[in-house]
Scaffold this motif. Structure first.
Motif, short mmCIF file in Angstrom:
data_model
loop_
_atom_site.label_atom_id
_atom_site.label_comp_id
_atom_site.label_asym_id
_atom_site.label_seq_id
_atom_site.Cartn_x
_atom_site.Cartn_y
_atom_site.Cartn_z
N GLY A 1 89.80 -1.66 -81.15
CA GLY A 1 88.74 -2.64 -80.96
C GLY A 1 88.39 -3.02 -79.58
N GLU B 1 86.18 -8.12 -80.38
CA GLU B 1 85.95 -8.25 -81.71
C GLU B 1 85.85 -9.71 -82.18
N ALA C 1 86.62 5.08 -77.95
CA ALA C 1 87.24 5.12 -79.38
C ALA C 1 88.10 6.03 -79.41
N ARG D 1 92.01 5.43 -80.53
CA ARG D 1 92.65 6.08 -81.97
C ARG D 1 94.09 7.24 -81.48
N ASP E 1 87.91 0.50 -87.52
CA ASP E 1 87.51 -0.34 -86.53
C ASP E 1 87.71 -1.63 -86.73
N GLY F 1 84.41 6.54 -88.19
CA GLY F 1 85.82 5.74 -87.61
C GLY F 1 86.62 5.54 -88.87
N ARG G 1 81.66 -4.15 -93.34
CA ARG G 1 81.59 -3.68 -91.95
C ARG G 1 80.68 -4.75 -91.18
N THR H 1 78.72 -5.99 -88.49
CA THR H 1 78.20 -5.32 -87.27
C THR H 1 76.75 -6.32 -86.74
#
Length: 210
Positions: free
Chosen positions: A8, A11, A68, A72, A88, A149, A197, A199
């Motif tokens: 993240g 976030e 990203a 990861r 995520d 993701g 999610r 968003t």
């Protein structure tokens, strides 16, 4: 062991919702052999302090170039589990998903899974709409390169492919799914809700509507 790896950047409250959901999942689904890792990509909000409020969450910081894929890969490198679950920081994993993926011997039934998102779109802190990621009608699961993701994968496959190719700043999941497919293991997406999610309106609705 299953390693939950959350990535993240900035976030905020969404990360708290993500980690609260994970805490509920491991409790409700009776998961004992697990760890939770959060990898932060240079947040300027309170994301890091939020993550550190959870005693069972191990926090790692990306100090160099970040995207990203970098997050990861760092999470996987630090993980101890033989199964990796990538999320995520804006995703809330739902209860009842994880146990169904494992057989009686504690192994994944299939090496590479993904699932559907219920997208909740926010503007100025207010939810404006929600819609389910599109799926194929009449089937329980289908094969698709993209994971968005959200993926659960056997550690040995991740290591064999050397994780995400960090040269891709976007759509790195397509590249990883394609490389897995070339090895004969295409991502198996279940036609059930895996995550909520949280968003914002940065994608076209046509991408997700069923």
């Amino acid at each position: 062991m299953i390693s939950f790896i959350v990535i993240g950047r900035n976030e905020g409250w969404k990360l708290k919702a993500c980690l609260d959901a994970l805490s509920l999942v491991v409790y409700e689904d009776n998961i004992h052999d697990y760890e939770i890792i959060y990898v932060d990509s240079q947040s300027t909000d309170d994301s890091i302090s939020v993550a550190k409020q959870y005693p069972k969450v191990r926090v790692f910081l990306v100090t160099g170039d970040c995207n990203a894929g970098v997050g990861r890969n760092i999470g996987a490198k630090e993980a101890k589990g033989d199964v990796l679950c990538f999320l995520d920081g804006d995703m809330e994993l739902q209860c009842g998903i994880i146990p169904e993926l494992f057989n009686e011997n504690g192994k994944l039934k299939y090496p590479f899974y993904s699932g559907l998102h219920l997208n909740r779109v926010y503007h100025n802190g207010v939810m404006k709409e929600e819609y389910l990621q599109k799926s194929l009608s009449g089937v329980c699961e289908y094969l698709e390169i993209a994971t968005g993701g959200l993926m659960i994968i056997e550690r040995q496959w991740w290591d064999e492919l050397h994780g995400i190719d960090t040269r891709f700043r976007y759509n790195e999941d397509y590249d990883f799914g394609l490389r897995m497919t070339e090895r004969g293991v295409k991502p198996r997406r279940q036609c059930k809700l895996w995550v909520i999610r949280n968003t914002y309106a940065h994608e076209t609705r046509d991408t997700y509507v069923a």
